[in-house]
Design a protein around this motif. Structure first.
Motif, PDB file in Angstrom:
ATOM      1  N   ALA A 206       0.899  -1.236  -0.010  1.00  0.00           N
ATOM      2  CA  ALA A 206       0.149   0.019  -0.209  1.00  0.00           C
ATOM      3  C   ALA A 206       0.697   1.218   0.079  1.00  0.00           C
ATOM      4  O   ALA A 206       2.002   1.426   0.536  1.00  0.00           O
ATOM      5  CB  ALA A 206      -0.975   0.054   1.120  1.00  0.00           C
ATOM      6  N   VAL A 207       0.360   2.253  -0.807  1.00  0.00           N
ATOM      7  CA  VAL A 207       1.212   3.657  -0.687  1.00  0.00           C
ATOM      8  C   VAL A 207       0.261   4.661   0.266  1.00  0.00           C
ATOM      9  O   VAL A 207      -0.886   4.779   0.145  1.00  0.00           O
ATOM     10  CB  VAL A 207       1.270   3.731  -2.155  1.00  0.00           C
ATOM     11  N   VAL A 208       1.089   5.268   0.897  1.00  0.00           N
ATOM     12  CA  VAL A 208       0.533   6.110   1.989  1.00  0.00           C
ATOM     13  C   VAL A 208       1.186   7.555   1.593  1.00  0.00           C
ATOM     14  O   VAL A 208       2.593   7.508   1.284  1.00  0.00           O
ATOM     15  CB  VAL A 208       0.602   6.127   3.307  1.00  0.00           C
ATOM     16  N   VAL A 209       0.607   8.647   1.505  1.00  0.00           N
ATOM     17  CA  VAL A 209       1.194   9.900   1.275  1.00  0.00           C
ATOM     18  C   VAL A 209       0.810  10.966   2.384  1.00  0.00           C
ATOM     19  O   VAL A 209      -0.275  11.120   2.844  1.00  0.00           O
ATOM     20  CB  VAL A 209       0.322  10.471  -0.039  1.00  0.00           C
ATOM     21  N   PHE A 210       1.771  11.538   2.783  1.00  0.00           N
ATOM     22  CA  PHE A 210       1.744  12.645   3.768  1.00  0.00           C
ATOM     23  C   PHE A 210       2.350  13.967   3.324  1.00  0.00           C
ATOM     24  O   PHE A 210       3.149  13.905   2.436  1.00  0.00           O
ATOM     25  CB  PHE A 210       2.685  12.264   4.795  1.00  0.00           C
ATOM     26  N   THR A 211       1.593  15.210   3.772  1.00  0.00           N
ATOM     27  CA  THR A 211       2.219  16.373   3.320  1.00  0.00           C
ATOM     28  C   THR A 211       2.928  16.720   4.882  1.00  0.00           C
ATOM     29  O   THR A 211       2.270  17.104   5.518  1.00  0.00           O
ATOM     30  CB  THR A 211       1.105  17.277   2.901  1.00  0.00           C
ATOM     31  N   TRP A 212       4.114  17.210   4.477  1.00  0.00           N
ATOM     32  CA  TRP A 212       5.195  17.463   5.728  1.00  0.00           C
ATOM     33  C   TRP A 212       6.412  17.980   4.955  1.00  0.00           C
ATOM     34  O   TRP A 212       7.205  17.444   4.999  1.00  0.00           O
ATOM     35  CB  TRP A 212       5.413  16.289   6.696  1.00  0.00           C
ATOM     36  N   GLY A 213       6.180  19.243   5.064  1.00  0.00           N
ATOM     37  CA  GLY A 213       7.604  19.943   4.948  1.00  0.00           C
ATOM     38  C   GLY A 213       7.339  21.117   3.717  1.00  0.00           C
ATOM     39  O   GLY A 213       6.119  21.163   3.152  1.00  0.00           O
ATOM     40  N   ILE A 214       8.367  21.680   3.462  1.00  0.00           N
ATOM     41  CA  ILE A 214       8.501  22.548   2.130  1.00  0.00           C
ATOM     42  C   ILE A 214       9.517  22.347   1.299  1.00  0.00           C
ATOM     43  O   ILE A 214      10.468  21.334   1.487  1.00  0.00           O
ATOM     44  CB  ILE A 214       8.213  24.073   2.674  1.00  0.00           C
ATOM     45  N   SER A 215       9.564  22.798   0.208  1.00  0.00           N
ATOM     46  CA  SER A 215      10.626  22.651  -0.862  1.00  0.00           C
ATOM     47  C   SER A 215      12.010  22.889  -0.474  1.00  0.00           C
ATOM     48  O   SER A 215      12.731  21.926  -0.786  1.00  0.00           O
ATOM     49  CB  SER A 215      10.471  23.396  -2.139  1.00  0.00           C
TER      50      SER A 215
END
Length: 332
Positions: free
Chosen positions: A226-235
């Motif tokens: 399974a692929v999980v995605v998190f938004t955590w951080g900036i470029s």
């Protein structure tokens, strides 16, 4: 100069102890630690006893060799010993437990040729293109991600390049038992940064990438695929995943100009720690042996450790501004 550790956010109940040391504050959170093989514990002449600890090891390009200081809790020695790679200045260093003895081995990737020194054995074990490990060894543009992907307690050579993954099991290694979902040849795209760790706690390393353009983490769990995605951080953040809470699962984390933003897998809550400044090299590892990765930075030969159990301490004069601390090897 370090900032004070005054930007902590605790959102779940824990026993908290604040210590003051050299005008720096640290936080110790008491919780059960899932003890596992310690990254960057080289054993042998570096062994500090029965408690596994990350060692203070750095690579010295000027001599084409590794040098280290022997770990002894918060008061390490400074005896150096080189291990030469024989192939000139490497593309990248790639330490990992290649022989499955529980200790990290010296590894160097030269954009094709590899040199690996097994712990407890003198001299190079694997060297040159096609010697022992097959003809396909990678190119200068590849990024090493050596880790245990197939569950035999021995690291495989792994390379990442713009979403393409290449794996090579070393001679004599038995790739069994297999993980629930073995690694795949493509995961990610150009511009992504590989962040291989065991995020699901099954004992196998997971393919994972940090995508700076969106600040997202894409993790493919080896237990299920399974692929999980998190938004955590900036470029502009530096991804620094590690098991900071000691539950046997790597935590998503970024380092931003001296601030550590950690998403704890135990609770899903954020821990924000001020430790370092812009330009420092983050070197998280378990330096105090409590089963939790410590926030730490390397600054021109000085190792500033914020121990999750032992508190903060400084190791001066172990390397220089041109050397690379080994715990920084896989940090992009």
């Amino acid at each position: 100069m370090f900032q004070r550790l005054n930007d902590l956010r605790i959102t779940t109940p824990h026993k908290i102890c604040i210590r003051i040391f050299f005008a720096v504050l640290t936080l110790t959170i008491s919780s059960p630690a899932a003890l596992a093989a310690t990254k960057f514990d080289f054993g042998g002449p570096l062994s500090s006893g029965s408690t596994p600890l990350a060692d203070y090891v750095y690579y010295q390009p000027s001599t084409f060799g590794f040098w280290f200081g022997v770990t002894a809790g918060t008061v390490p020695g400074t005896t150096g010993m080189p291990v030469f790679d024989f192939l000139g200045t490497p593309n990248r260093i790639a330490p990992a437990d290649y022989n499955g003895d529980g200790f990290t081995d010296f590894g160097v990737f030269n954009g094709g040729p590899w040199v690996i020194h097994y712990s407890g054995v003198s001299g190079p074990i694997i060297t040159g293109v096609g010697t022992g490990v097959g003809a396909v060894m990678g190119a200068v543009s590849d990024i090493p991600q050596s880790a245990n992907f197939v569950g035999n307690s021995q690291a495989e050579i792994a390379l990442f390049n713009s979403g393409a993954w290449t794996f090579q099991t070393l001679p004599g290694h038995t790739p069994l038992p297999a993980p629930g979902s073995p690694p795949i040849p493509f995961f990610g795209t150009a511009g992504d940064k590989p962040v291989t760790e065991d995020y699901d706690g099954d004992g196998y390393s997971d393919q994972a990438i940090f995508r700076p353009v969106s600040g997202t983490w894409w993790i493919r769990n080896s237990s299920s695929g399974a692929v999980v995605v998190f938004t955590w951080g900036i470029s502009t953040d530096i991804p620094v995943p590690a098991d900071y809470d000691g539950d046997g699962k790597a935590d998503i984390a970024v380092f931003r100009n001296g601030i550590w933003y950690i998403l704890r897998s135990t609770s899903g809550s954020a821990l924000i720690i001020s430790w370092g400044t812009a330009g420092d090299l983050p070197i998280p590892a378990d330096y105090d042996g409590d089963g939790k990765a410590d926030t730490a930075i390397y600054r021109a030969g000085a190792w500033w450790i914020n121990g999750s159990f032992a508190g903060p301490w400084l190791i001066p004069g172990l390397g220089s501004s041109t050397d690379e601390p080994v715990p920084h090897a896989y940090i992009q």
